[in-house]
Design a protein around this motif. Structure first.
Motif, PDB file in Angstrom:
ATOM      1  N   VAL A  57      73.740 -66.506 -13.534  1.00 57.60           N
ATOM      2  CA  VAL A  57      74.190 -67.288 -12.373  1.00 57.60           C
ATOM      3  C   VAL A  57      73.797 -66.584 -11.075  1.00 57.60           C
ATOM      4  O   VAL A  57      73.331 -67.214 -10.115  1.00 57.60           O
ATOM      5  N   LEU A  58      73.962 -65.256 -11.049  1.00 60.59           N
ATOM      6  CA  LEU A  58      73.603 -64.497  -9.840  1.00 60.59           C
ATOM      7  C   LEU A  58      72.107 -64.591  -9.557  1.00 60.59           C
ATOM      8  O   LEU A  58      71.684 -64.766  -8.407  1.00 60.59           O
ATOM      9  N   MET A  69      78.437 -68.045  -7.626  1.00 64.52           N
ATOM     10  CA  MET A  69      78.164 -66.609  -7.738  1.00 64.52           C
ATOM     11  C   MET A  69      79.472 -65.816  -7.690  1.00 64.52           C
ATOM     12  O   MET A  69      79.653 -64.844  -8.433  1.00 64.52           O
ATOM     13  N   GLN A 125      70.100 -66.996 -10.395  1.00 66.73           N
ATOM     14  CA  GLN A 125      69.813 -68.342  -9.875  1.00 66.73           C
ATOM     15  C   GLN A 125      70.218 -68.450  -8.410  1.00 66.73           C
ATOM     16  O   GLN A 125      69.494 -68.996  -7.591  1.00 66.73           O
ATOM     17  N   GLY A 126      71.379 -67.883  -8.086  1.00 66.60           N
ATOM     18  CA  GLY A 126      71.846 -67.894  -6.701  1.00 66.60           C
ATOM     19  C   GLY A 126      70.882 -67.184  -5.765  1.00 66.60           C
ATOM     20  O   GLY A 126      70.814 -67.487  -4.564  1.00 66.60           O
ATOM     21  N   MET A 148      73.047 -61.215  -1.553  1.00 69.61           N
ATOM     22  CA  MET A 148      72.324 -62.289  -0.849  1.00 69.61           C
ATOM     23  C   MET A 148      71.365 -61.741   0.207  1.00 69.61           C
ATOM     24  O   MET A 148      70.494 -62.470   0.687  1.00 69.61           O
ATOM     25  N   VAL A 183      78.594 -60.393  -3.636  1.00 71.92           N
ATOM     26  CA  VAL A 183      77.663 -61.517  -3.450  1.00 71.92           C
ATOM     27  C   VAL A 183      76.996 -61.424  -2.075  1.00 71.92           C
ATOM     28  O   VAL A 183      75.791 -61.654  -1.939  1.00 71.92           O
ATOM     29  N   GLN A 240      79.043 -69.184  -1.734  1.00 74.34           N
ATOM     30  CA  GLN A 240      78.337 -69.212  -3.011  1.00 74.34           C
ATOM     31  C   GLN A 240      79.382 -69.226  -4.115  1.00 74.34           C
ATOM     32  O   GLN A 240      79.527 -68.250  -4.851  1.00 74.34           O
ATOM     33  N   LYS A 293      67.971 -62.169  -1.252  1.00 67.26           N
ATOM     34  CA  LYS A 293      67.599 -63.501  -1.711  1.00 67.26           C
ATOM     35  C   LYS A 293      66.109 -63.717  -1.508  1.00 67.26           C
ATOM     36  O   LYS A 293      65.532 -63.331  -0.496  1.00 67.26           O
ATOM     37  N   ALA A 321      81.189 -66.068 -10.845  1.00 68.07           N
ATOM     38  CA  ALA A 321      80.494 -65.256 -11.861  1.00 68.07           C
ATOM     39  C   ALA A 321      80.921 -63.793 -11.767  1.00 68.07           C
ATOM     40  O   ALA A 321      81.175 -63.135 -12.779  1.00 68.07           O
ATOM     41  N   VAL A 322      81.000 -63.273 -10.531  1.00 69.76           N
ATOM     42  CA  VAL A 322      81.398 -61.857 -10.366  1.00 69.76           C
ATOM     43  C   VAL A 322      82.853 -61.664 -10.790  1.00 69.76           C
ATOM     44  O   VAL A 322      83.199 -60.651 -11.418  1.00 69.76           O
TER      45      VAL A 322
END
Lengths: 487, 487
Positions: B41-42, B288, B44-45, B320, B316, B285, B323, B291-292
């Motif tokens: 997930v991270l 994300m 993808q973010g 980011m 996050v 997000q 990114k 997810a964390v």
């Protein structure tokens, strides 16, 4: 050589390791038990009671540490590098080298430990690895360290270690070339016969206990020519970190070899003719030598491999320096010794309650053997005492002798500190402070591998235990001597 | 507290760890799988394709590293200290302290790593432990390190870490007292919004990438009074090694907290009013952040523990910054930038074949995120190029911008080096050399834990790849700048 593809890489190294020994598991109890029994023989040979509290678990500790410290015999490079080769483009345009097709990659200052195949003592390694990627792929950086460690965790010599790491990486990564530079430090045996300390008050003063240093290199592919540009780049990049070495490879670097009087193949040969002791320095300890030979076999080694011939003798010789002594120290003799007077540092005690001065004798080197792990610890002893104004101070060599006497046996640092303090106190009055600073090889070469760690212990007697100013003044004296003292 | 006797020591620490989570095994596949999914997930973010070659195994690598790096939740102090308490006599005669009854024992400079509970980034610890033996017994020295590591291998803050290590040792050894001094270094987030690099040519020049430092102490027993003699002795012994610290404990040291704009309990509060960004810097997000939070739970932590509130957001936020950008760099704009001209170091090229000069721009700091481990690597970039005689050189800030642009994403060092070289080459002609020197947190905080290691990579284009003298001259320039250059 294709061996990597078969997953039997290390079996093909011509170092006498039998492939079947690779199957041994760390928990393989029978092998560990064999080593334990051998260690008990060594303890007996040292005149120790292996049932006393501090030694009861020493055999199992030594066995586990040795198995762990030689785990490289049971590891495969293929397993490590597998899955860590990543596709990486080279230059898109133009002339040059970068990324996955050229462009030097260097990992510097990897701290490793290995065991000297000549004497079984650990040696410290700072490993620097460089390679030039090719085939549009790079390797995960940590793998350079992991592969180097596979070969470090065996009985080794520096040059062989460098060659094996280099060859393994070259085969596993298939780069344009690999370079390995190792800086190795071997424990330097003190120039004193510890076990004879009680026979003489005239010991040679030892150098600052240190390490024998050697640097070795190995190169393959574009690094085969040591005069080539690739080596210039590699060495330049190491110089950024202050690594500035000459390849000073020599056939034998192990200090224990310089004391060799080997009896092999039926003849006696003195390896080093300048050796102080021309008489046979190797005590005849057949049971101990057999025990060490058994240990080598348990690790999967061939005791007849040429680099290992003489190793059991050397290890036993080293160990016997720490034999428990049955003689009492002739303390009375010390009072007549005035040697080393000039090296004493005298400080005005400045203690209001009296006119005495604090005498500080700093940085007396010592060597000892950790009774929990049968591995050396070494460092320096600092001694402070109150000295009646006008009286002659005691000689540095006397205090050095006391330090040696208590150091050269199976010990723990706390006890060593107390014993030195008590002995000095019996000679120089009740007001004594002793600080011992040591590096423990068991702390840095096995298990926790805390390379930079060091241990300090203090014993305070008499006025030093009741007068904080006196103690603080002595501790400040030590700080001043280290260059960190300025506050 | 008796908890040690029951073998459930860590379950009693009030840090929100549920006892049942302690039973988790490192190989517990379901927990690892949960973390893997969260890492996907991270990725993808971050706009990454988690199926591309370099990232395919990143989720499993990160999951294993996190589980390994927090293994302290599953370790018991009792198991470690058991069997390592050795009987040791105190003084036989006289007044004072030594051996197993008094006499300070200090182990210095233990290198550890921990995870910041405020932001999940690793922080480096130099741990110094002292204790005064009592009850005629001493503890094996390595146990001080092992026990400290149990608590380091959790999500921590410096002061809590010091307190927990101190309390655990005090309970396990039952000495007269224990002192712990930790020097902690937290990754210092660069003062640049990396993800905005493409929007501006006027980046604030960052400080030399470094670490936020803090020192904390904890003492029990005879060390409870920080002004007492025991602390004086302990700090004196540390000073022998150049450790000279003030206890500068503060409520929040984590640099990520200074950027906090937290939305908790329904209200928004800016933690640091001097924060540059008064707008909400935390991107929304939710996937994300969830997810964390899942990762925290998988490690056995309670995300509602007060120190962990806001941690997913901070992590996050940090992530980011790296990114993947969809904007192309406006390279044309760079030519107009002449900032930083004075900081350029100009060297006479002294190349016989031409009149050009080698321009060297050294020590451009950068931050990046290792795509194999989702952990930072950071260091400096050195750039050299041939500059036509008489022409204006390019500005340092331009090269800094390029460095940031390629640094602030998921990267590998080899690629970063190549990309910088190619971009500089497209601006300044084909003759470019780039050297990147970096510390990889993945190399020092997990797995191999090679604290002192560093990695250098080189890309050479055009004349620097064909003229060894030009390359050697540039490398010597770097050496000179490090202070190690004199041969």
């Amino acid at each position: 050589m294709g061996a990597l593809d078969e997953g039997h890489f290390i079996g093909t190294l011509e170092n006498g390791v039998k492939p079947e020994s690779l199957k041994l598991d760390l928990e393989h109890e029978s092998e560990t038990a064999v080593i334990e029994d051998a260690v008990k023989v060594l303890l007996q040979g040292l005149g120790e009671d292996s049932n006393r509290e501090g030694l009861k678990k020493t055999p199992v500790r030594v066995a586990k540490a040795l198995r762990e410290g030689t785990r490289g015999y049971r590891q495969k490079v293929k397993d490590i590098v597998q899955g860590a080769l990543f596709p990486e483009a080279g230059l898109y345009n133009g002339v040059g080298h970068a990324g996955g097709a050229g462009g030097l990659v260097v990992v510097r200052d990897l701290d490793l430990f290995s065991y000297c195949e000549s004497c079984l003592l650990p040696f410290q390694v700072k490993c620097h690895v460089g390679y030039v990627p090719s085939g549009q792929r790079v390797v995960g950086l940590s793998k350079l360290s992991r592969v180097a460690d596979v070969f470090a965790k065996r009985l080794q010599g520096p040059q062989r270690l460098a060659n094996e790491v280099c060859l393994a990486l070259h085969n596993a990564i298939k780069p344009a070339g690999v370079a390995v530079l190792l800086q190795c430090w071997h424990i330097q045996f003190p120039e004193v016969e510890c076990s004879n300390a009680e026979q003489s008050n005239h010991l040679t003063e030892v150098d600052m206990p240190g390490w024998e240093k050697i640097s070795v290199t190995s190169g393959l592919g574009v690094f085969e020519n040591e005069k080539g540009d690739c080596w210039v780049d590699f060495l330049s990049v190491l110089k950024f970190r202050g690594v500035n070495v000459q390849n000073n490879s020599q056939s034998s670097w192990c200090p224990c070899r310089s004391l060799d009087v080997l009896t092999c193949n039926g003849h006696t040969s003195t390896r080093n003719s300048s050796c102080r002791a021309s008489t046979n320095m190797v005590p005849t300890q057949p049971a101990m030598i057999t025990a060490v030979t058994t240990i080598l076999q348990s690790l999967g080694e061939d005791p007849l491999r040429k680099e290992l011939v003489g190793t059991p003798q050397r290890f036993v010789h080293w160990l016997m320096n720490f034999k428990r002594s049955n003689l009492e120290m002739k303390l009375n003799g010390f009072y007549s010794s005035r040697m080393g007077l000039l090296s004493l540092q005298t400080y005005n005690g400045n203690i209001s309650s009296n006119q005495d001065e604090i005498q500080s004798v700093l940085n007396l080197p010592f060597w000892s053997q950790c009774e929990h792990h049968l591995l050396p610890f070494h460092g320096v002893v600092h001694i402070g005492y109150f000295h009646p104004h006008g009286a002659d101070p005691v000689g540095r060599s006397t205090l050095q002798s006391i330090t040696h006497f208590y150091g050269c046996k199976l010990q723990v640092q706390e006890r060593l500190t107390r014993q030195i303090a008590e002995t000095v106190s019996s000679m120089l009055g009740e007001d004594v402070v002793v600080v011992v600073e040591a590096n423990h090889i068991c702390m840095i070469s096995r298990g926790i591998e805390k390379v930079g760690s060091s241990t300090a212990t203090i014993a305070v007697l008499g006025r030093f235990s009741t007068d904080p100013n006196a103690k603080a003044m002595f501790l400040q004296t030590i700080s001043n001597s280290t260059g960190y003292g300025r506050t």
